[in-house]
Design an enzyme around this catalytic site. Sequence first.
Site, PDB file in Angstrom:
ATOM      1  N   ASP A  69       0.779  -1.231   0.000  1.00  0.00           N
ATOM      2  CA  ASP A  69       0.000   0.000   0.000  1.00  0.00           C
ATOM      3  C   ASP A  69       0.819   1.296   0.000  1.00  0.00           C
ATOM      4  O   ASP A  69       1.168   1.813  -1.044  1.00  0.00           O
ATOM      5  CB  ASP A  69      -0.988   0.003   1.174  1.00  0.00           C
ATOM      6  N   GLU A  83      -3.704  -7.252  13.166  1.00  0.00           N
ATOM      7  CA  GLU A  83      -3.235  -7.076  11.790  1.00  0.00           C
ATOM      8  C   GLU A  83      -1.753  -6.727  11.747  1.00  0.00           C
ATOM      9  O   GLU A  83      -1.016  -7.199  10.880  1.00  0.00           O
ATOM     10  CB  GLU A  83      -4.061  -5.983  11.114  1.00  0.00           C
TER      11      GLU A  83
END
EC number: 3.2.1.106
Length: 836
Positions: free
Chosen positions: A582, A806
């Site tokens: 990302d 995460e």
Amino acid sequence: MARSERRRRAAAAEGARSLERARGAGRRDGRASGASGARGSAGGAALAVVVLALAFGLSGRWVMAWLRMRRALTLHPAPPALPPDSSSPAVAPELFWGTYRPHVYFGMKTRSPKPLLTGLMWAQQSATPGIPPKLRHTCEQGDGVGPYGWEFHDGLSFGRQHISDGALRLTTEFVKRPGGQHGGDWSWRVTVVPQASGTSSLPLVSLFFYVVTDGQEVLLPEIEAKGQLKFISGHTSELGDFRLTLLPPTSPGDTVPKHGSYNVLWSSNPGLPLLTDMVMSRLNSWFKHRPPGASPERYLGLPGSLKWEESGPSGQGQFLIQQVTLKVPFSMEFIFESGSAQAGNQARGPLVGNQLTQVLESHAAAFQERFERTFKLKEKGLSPEEQALGQVALSGLLGGIGYFYGQGLVLPDTGVEGSEQKVDPALFPPVPLFSGVPSRSFFPRGFLWDEGFHQLLVQRWDPHLTREALGHWLGLLNADGWIGREQILGDEARSRVPPEFLVQRAAHANPPTLLLPVLRMLEGSDPDDLAFLRKAFPRLHAWFSWLHQSQAGPVPLSYRWRGRDLALPTLLNPKTLPSGLDDYPRASHPSAAERHLDLRCWVALGARVLSRLADQLGEAEAAAELGPLAASLEEPRSLDELHWAPELGFFADFGNHTKAVQLQSRPPQGLVRVVGRPPPKLQYVDAPGYVSLFPFLLQLLDPSSPRLGPLLDILADSRHLWSPFGLRSLSASSLFYKQPNSEHDPPYWRGAVWLNINYLALGALHHYGHVEGPHKAQAAKLYHELRANVMSTVWRQYQATGFLWEQYSDQDGRGMGCRPFHGWTSLVLLVMAEEY
């Protein structure tokens, strides 16, 4: 021209010609009459369009755009890796029913395009009039429920989950029993107790058990007095005759019925995304719960009589929900009995009560024994608490496997970069997907680059599940060999995704991590794996060929992620979502001149795996073509010339870049990107981090490589990547470290510790620490220290919060991002087991 440059260009040209010949040969041989027919009809249609276009004087550009659009939305013609009916009860009865709705706290459905769905909702009744209860149904990041997750789940026939909801603790259990021709029977048990012992004055609790059909299936409920369902008879083409029974509640561990109040709603299916809202809207009548010998209490309930309500278009199925309201503690059992299973064994009866308890305990014991045989954590000296964490990691991943069916939205590759916005998205053909999900609360859908990591763990536990998942993912190939990086299939999945992420772009790739479990299959000796790979090879080859050609870079043997964000005035550094990393800093000014190191390494790994696979399968032509490409991509001088930055001392991306970029406050616009001096120029990108390590992570470097030492030094340096909690994603010395990418876009891959890359790093350190070379001792030392750090980080946060996360902070190890995240964070189990 230098000798190495000529060799590099010649190898690239030969590799490209070889792959094109392979695709041409694949198109010629057909391998299956169905594929040949599909190709023939497609070719005829395309030829007809070309003829019409010429007849009407339309431009060649229009014809090419139409052909690209059509190919983008056409499934690949190669024979499937799995039989077309592989999900049916006839072929895979043991997998037909499952907890394949990971986004709900508890529910099951069939692996079918038109499934029968069952689920659970619950609510703590409010004693205050006018305050509606909080109805729990779908896993939500911010609903206050938690921790929750599977204590045990074997991925096949059994699971036990614990859910904390304020003062309540719910335990949901299920077990399947084979038999008949329709996938067998199953039994649920839901137990609700106080979170703390000695708790008094808890509110009434309502459980809602529901059944949903999708189509013309038949449900025939029979009701007893006071709104209590006696049972539900049903019939579908896939399930035959069946019966669902909700047994009266009891005290936990008891068989004596406990008083409950009953309400029911029976209507047409409003659409799966609307089930929660529909039930909430109907909880509008007050009823009284009257246990014998106790004072009555008020509660909000559904309409009290079984009356059909048409709430939508006819033919879209039925929704039948039973509400049971009573005092905590209690247990309830919900039973599904298959008509064909019962007919085949008249004496077996339903699996309930004490017999259900015995079967559940037997499955739990079998799970633990199998877990130790597989991963040997006790044998390796890990504590009982660490063993329990490993079981939770595996169970959460297996319990997060979903079955999805539907059509995704796709923007075709126009052939002109940046022009996708001028084309309207179109629907991809309806497809099924059997896949793990990264997070039940936040990402309850399939992600291509996550799934390869998921399957590394699943494969150790149940290779059959991995073959099923890989076969489904390869079934998503379009005619060009592209697979969308994010699979949003069906209304339920689509309802949980922000609109800007719904459309997948057929020009954009994703890291081909599915090749990681394929490599493990190659290294193993399972004949079923080899048989699967033989069927899957044409699709794996097509997928790799598309990646190699579509993401080709500006010079031979270089590669560039298509789909970088534009250099908008609000972004510090344009993101590269297709890379999976990302917001990791790339070149400050995106251009066609970029060379991306991580992508080149992924392609090199792909060429290596496909070449080995072609050799093993006896695919001589493909092996002769892929071998030279793999050799060229792994040639050290080629990698050095394209990506080694001597002035930086590490491997790096290359592009139009300047470090003189920052976000500054410019009222009233807010934070605005400002580019200073020096201006951007073509150069290596100074952003040491995960990307810099990729030649090492994917074990592409020879143990004696002079580049290995500098990479290990960066990895081990606390000023760069080393932290007490694992390897951080971006060097602490980088200008982008922990920097937000926009006013509303916090840092993501800019310093946090991620388990998937740490797992790759541990695998690489383990490898280089066991082969002879000048860095063997250093790699072995770093391996043991990093393994201890990673295990400790995940364990401490699990103890503190009850969740796997995460990502983790490189400053204090705190869990960050979404939770629960039983996707690649579950790799902590393989770290514990030292399986790489």
